[in-house]
Design a protein around this motif. Structure first.
Motif, PDB file in Angstrom:
ATOM      1  N   ILE A   2      36.781   9.502  62.447  1.00  0.00           N
ATOM      2  CA  ILE A   2      36.254  10.266  61.043  1.00  0.00           C
ATOM      3  C   ILE A   2      36.872   9.318  60.004  1.00  0.00           C
ATOM      4  CG2 ILE A   2      36.308  12.303  59.673  1.00  0.00           C
ATOM      5  CD1 ILE A   2      36.712  13.900  62.027  1.00  0.00           C
ATOM      6  N   THR A   3      35.930   9.219  59.032  1.00  0.00           N
ATOM      7  CA  THR A   3      36.415   8.527  57.651  1.00  0.00           C
ATOM      8  C   THR A   3      35.919   9.153  56.698  1.00  0.00           C
ATOM      9  OG1 THR A   3      36.155   6.246  58.770  1.00  0.00           O
ATOM     10  CG2 THR A   3      36.216   6.306  56.267  1.00  0.00           C
ATOM     11  N   VAL A   4      36.888   9.536  55.724  1.00  0.00           N
ATOM     12  CA  VAL A   4      36.591  10.043  54.495  1.00  0.00           C
ATOM     13  C   VAL A   4      36.892   9.313  53.328  1.00  0.00           C
ATOM     14  CG1 VAL A   4      37.231  12.293  52.993  1.00  0.00           C
ATOM     15  CG2 VAL A   4      37.274  12.422  55.531  1.00  0.00           C
ATOM     16  N   GLU A   5      35.896   9.057  52.549  1.00  0.00           N
ATOM     17  CA  GLU A   5      36.290   8.041  51.371  1.00  0.00           C
ATOM     18  C   GLU A   5      35.851   8.683  50.038  1.00  0.00           C
ATOM     19  OE1 GLU A   5      33.212   5.175  52.618  1.00  0.00           O
ATOM     20  OE2 GLU A   5      34.663   4.292  53.938  1.00  0.00           O
ATOM     21  N   SER A  21      40.830  10.464  50.403  1.00  0.00           N
ATOM     22  CA  SER A  21      40.593   9.364  51.258  1.00  0.00           C
ATOM     23  C   SER A  21      41.419   9.434  52.462  1.00  0.00           C
ATOM     24  CB  SER A  21      40.615   7.901  50.674  1.00  0.00           C
ATOM     25  OG  SER A  21      39.546   7.963  49.587  1.00  0.00           O
ATOM     26  N   PHE A  22      40.951   9.318  53.903  1.00  0.00           N
ATOM     27  CA  PHE A  22      41.921   9.291  54.893  1.00  0.00           C
ATOM     28  C   PHE A  22      41.028   8.977  56.104  1.00  0.00           C
ATOM     29  CE2 PHE A  22      40.943  13.605  54.223  1.00  0.00           C
ATOM     30  CZ  PHE A  22      40.360  14.037  55.678  1.00  0.00           C
ATOM     31  N   GLU A  23      41.488   8.344  57.153  1.00  0.00           N
ATOM     32  CA  GLU A  23      40.944   8.202  58.430  1.00  0.00           C
ATOM     33  C   GLU A  23      41.576   8.930  59.835  1.00  0.00           C
ATOM     34  OE1 GLU A  23      40.125   4.234  59.530  1.00  0.00           O
ATOM     35  OE2 GLU A  23      39.489   3.766  57.546  1.00  0.00           O
ATOM     36  N   ASP A  25      41.850   9.120  63.746  1.00  0.00           N
ATOM     37  CA  ASP A  25      41.687   8.432  64.830  1.00  0.00           C
ATOM     38  C   ASP A  25      41.347   9.317  65.965  1.00  0.00           C
ATOM     39  OD1 ASP A  25      42.309   5.897  63.792  1.00  0.00           O
ATOM     40  OD2 ASP A  25      44.311   6.050  64.223  1.00  0.00           O
ATOM     41  N   VAL A  58      31.689  11.167  53.954  1.00  0.00           N
ATOM     42  CA  VAL A  58      32.295  11.535  55.164  1.00  0.00           C
ATOM     43  C   VAL A  58      31.528  11.006  56.320  1.00  0.00           C
ATOM     44  CG1 VAL A  58      33.056  13.239  56.603  1.00  0.00           C
ATOM     45  CG2 VAL A  58      33.362  13.660  54.261  1.00  0.00           C
ATOM     46  N   LYS A  59      32.074  10.126  57.391  1.00  0.00           N
ATOM     47  CA  LYS A  59      31.328   9.617  58.343  1.00  0.00           C
ATOM     48  C   LYS A  59      32.279  10.123  59.733  1.00  0.00           C
ATOM     49  CE  LYS A  59      29.545   5.701  56.110  1.00  0.00           C
ATOM     50  NZ  LYS A  59      29.698   4.162  56.045  1.00  0.00           N
ATOM     51  N   ASP A  64      27.079   9.074  58.623  1.00  0.00           N
ATOM     52  CA  ASP A  64      27.264   9.810  57.432  1.00  0.00           C
ATOM     53  C   ASP A  64      26.895  11.330  57.587  1.00  0.00           C
ATOM     54  OD1 ASP A  64      26.828  10.852  54.662  1.00  0.00           O
ATOM     55  OD2 ASP A  64      27.895   8.878  54.229  1.00  0.00           O
TER      56      ASP A  64
END
Length: 326
Positions: A2-5, A21-23, A25, A58-59, A64
């Motif tokens: 999950i990628t939050v940008e 923003s955070f990732e 794993d 958010v991916k 997305d």
């Protein structure tokens, strides 16, 4: 995974999520912490596609949430703070409805229903009305519906709220088990619970990310000084003389604890607090002064949480001159 940008969410003039923003794993249990109103539930609702964002992306597994919502949502199982249960139905009926809504059919649907009921330990109550179930069992039904469709990510918003201590332990154990096969993100107000089962902790305050670390690294980074409290026989003068020979004491407070007894609180910059406690034991023994009690206090998640949120609040307070001008 999950990628939050640069995620942002505004409600009118109120900024609920501020450039977050955070990732995340794959294959870990993440704890999501923050004071009431910090933006936890808003962020979770956006991550699951239940709420739109003012800005950012958010991916999930490369998809997305806003541009390709079907593909992203297939990879997420979500339990809101209030489980979306139909109380007139049985768990089995409810799970069949949810499974069909997720596109499951036939034998696959029945196998998944049986599997999630066994995994969440609700098989024995599968034919009782949900309205007749305890709060703990209702939470389990809510988690079971999140597991249908075999999502790679499980997001749980306050899964233990309102439960009794035994139910909390049961849900905690269930989350640990889920963490072995899924990526799990859950929010909680029980800090000891987060510390016990999470691999990493995200802390947000006023919509901003203020920490994202393992519990162990948070302890070392924020609260390296540890505390020792001891009670010894003798006068304050005698005890001070003994403690003068001790190294790595950064702060000391001495107070009387009765006739010929004093209580001392010490802080140290040593990473291993046992080094200082061992040193103190032998110093008092060499002076033939009785050490009646010694207790070690390590930094815990509650201390870290308070330090981070309070320091953030202080940093955002306007200067006195600015406040007057405003």
């Amino acid at each position: 995974m999950i990628t939050v940008e640069h995620l942002t969410k505004c409600y009118g003039d109120f900024l609920a999520v501020d450039d977050l923003s955070f990732e995340i794993d794959e294959g870990h249990v993440y704890g999501f912490l923050g004071p009431n109103g910090a933006g936890k539930s808003t962020t979770m609702n956006i991550m699951t596609g239940c709420l739109s964002a003012t800005g950012g992306h958010v991916k999930v597994d490369g998809y997305d949430v806003f541009e390709t919502p079907k593909q992203a949502k297939r990879r997420i199982g979500y339990l809101p703070e209030q489980p979306p249960l139909y109380l007139s139905e049985t768990p089995e009926e409810y799970l069949r409805f949810v499974g069909q809504a997720k596109g499951l059919k036939g034998q696959e649907l029945e196998e998944q229903i049986a599997g999630v009921m066994e995994q969440t330990r609700i098989t024995e109550v599968r034919r009782r009305p949900i309205s007749a179930l305890s709060k703990g069992y209702r939470q389990r039904v809510g988690i079971a519906q999140a597991l249908l469709g075999d999502p790679r990510v499980i997001i749980l918003d306050e899964p233990t709220v309102g439960l009794d201590p035994i139910q909390i332990i049961e849900i905690r154990d269930l989350i640990k088990q889920l963490g072995k096969t899924h990526t799990v993100i859950f929010s909680s107000h029980i800090l000891s619970e987060v510390q016990a089962i999470c691999d990493k902790i995200l802390i947000i305050n006023k919509g901003k990310l203020i920490a994202f670390e393992t519990p162990e690294r948070l302890e070392k980074q924020l609260l390296a000084p540890s505390e020792i409290t001891l009670t010894a026989e003798g006068t304050e003068e005698t005890v001070r003389a003994i403690l003068a020979d001790a190294a790595h004491i950064t702060q000391m407070e001495i107070r009387e604890a009765g006739a010929e007894r004093v209580c001392v609180t010490l802080k140290t910059d040593l990473e291993d607090i046992c080094q200082l406690s061992r040193q103190l034991f032998f110093l008092f023994a060499d002076r033939k002064t009785a050490l009646l009690e010694m207790a070690l206090k390590k930094a815990n998640l509650e201390d870290i949480f308070l330090e981070l949120t309070e320091s953030t609040d202080t940093a955002t307070q306007p200067e006195e001159s600015e406040a007057k001008e405003a």
